[in-house]
Write an enzyme that holds these catalytic residues in place. Structure first.
Site, PDB file in Angstrom:
ATOM      1  CB  ALA A   1      -0.906   0.018   1.229  1.00  0.00           C
TER       2      ALA A   1
ATOM      3  CB  THR B   1      -7.138   2.706   6.014  1.00  0.00           C
ATOM      4  OG1 THR B   1      -6.931   3.733   6.976  1.00  0.00           O
ATOM      5  CG2 THR B   1      -7.691   3.358   4.756  1.00  0.00           C
ATOM      6  CG  ASP B   2      -8.512   4.645  10.523  1.00  0.00           C
ATOM      7  OD1 ASP B   2      -7.518   4.014  10.120  1.00  0.00           O
ATOM      8  OD2 ASP B   2      -8.435   5.788  11.013  1.00  0.00           O
TER       9      ASP B   2
ATOM     10  CE1 TYR C   1      -3.254   5.021   3.069  1.00  0.00           C
ATOM     11  CE2 TYR C   1      -4.637   5.802   4.868  1.00  0.00           C
ATOM     12  CZ  TYR C   1      -3.890   4.801   4.280  1.00  0.00           C
ATOM     13  OH  TYR C   1      -3.771   3.584   4.899  1.00  0.00           O
TER      14      TYR C   1
END
Length: 292
Positions: A60, A101-102, A125
């Protein structure tokens, strides 16, 4: 069982390789030098040649602030690469496990985010990671997307190592105290992914889709830092603790907006796979192994 692991030199990828090395699983671990996941042809060639049952994508682009400038690169690594891996997995009938991801959430919700809650990323992101989730789910039906948060471990760069380094260099530190989340040990993420892979390999009835996995108890960055320094002092890794001052997000501006709330509900993964939330406090017991 044969597993292809991408991003093997990252925080989670490194732990996956460590844990698979102690098992009987046949695996191929690759980093960006051995497999550029943004090169569709190379991805398909390696997957066709190795014929994995499971692909675990731990590769990532994670430089949250830099992503605001490197938009194209962020999308290539976080969207296009996962899409190619998922397409290749689909072609040979493999399953793909993909880490997210959060940051796909706005962080403005008060409670714990469930897998079904509305996504609303606040920066490049998060946007690129959400695009990756969508690309993976569309390219391969047999997909598990594992959202996590606040990752730390002995390998790579992370908040714990930063605090240990700054604790040796400074007498005073200001730490953000109005962002909440669950610190997640990279080794626990690796173990969760391997357990899911085993479940997929061993049985037909799997509920594919999105799962949340992060640490408990939920905490602020300020309190996380305080705990790190308490453990470091107890283990004599520091001669004294720096004086900590709580900062608001506004007092600590960054190019990319951080979620104020990164609390993820881990009920679904517990019910489906019997996987409990990461115990981040237990993970700090080995703090002396966090080489700076």
């Amino acid at each position: 069982m044969k597993i292809l692991v991408t991003g093997c030199n990252g925080q989670v990828g490194h732990c996956i390789v460590q844990q698979l090395s102690d098992s009987t699983v046949e695996f191929l671990a690759v980093d960006r030098d051995h497999l550029d996941i943004t090169d569709q042809g190379t991805v398909f060639n390696i997957v066709r040649k190795f014929q994995p049952h499971i692909i675990i994508n731990a590769a990532a682009y994670t430089a949250v602030d830099k992503a605001e400038e490197e938009v194209e690169l962020s999308y290539r690594i976080n969207r296009d690469g996962p899409k190619y891996l998922a397409q290749a997995a689909n072609e040979i009938g493999a399953a793909i496990l993909h880490i997210s991801t959060d940051y796909v959430f706005s962080g403005e919700f008060d409670g714990e985010y469930k897998e079904t809650d509305v996504t609303s990323p606040q920066g490049i992101y998060g946007e690129s990671k959400l695009a990756g989730e969508i690309a993976v789910s569309e390219a391969c039906e047999r997909n598990i997307i594992l959202r996590t948060a606040w990752v730390f471990g002995e390998h790579g760069n992370n908040f714990v190592k930063t605090m240990l380094r700054l604790g040796k260099e400074r007498d005073k530190l200001g730490i953000v105290s109005d962002q909440y989340g669950g610190p997640t040990y990279a080794g626990d993420i690796a173990a969760a992914l391997i357990k899911i892979a085993e479940s997929i390999y061993d049985r037909q009835s799997i509920q594919y889709g999105i799962y949340h996995f992060s640490g408990l108890p939920h905490i602020t960055w300020f309190d996380f830092a305080k705990t790190i320094f308490d453990v470091a002092l107890d283990k004599q890794l520091l001669s004294k603790k720096p004086q900590l001052s709580p900062l608001s997000t506004e007092q600590y501006p960054t190019p990319a907006k951080r979620p104020a709330n990164s609390r993820l509900s881990t009920e679904k993964i517990k019910q489906e796979f019997g996987i409990s939330a990461s115990d981040w406090q237990k993970a700090l017991i080995n703090l002396e192994n966090y080489k700076l």
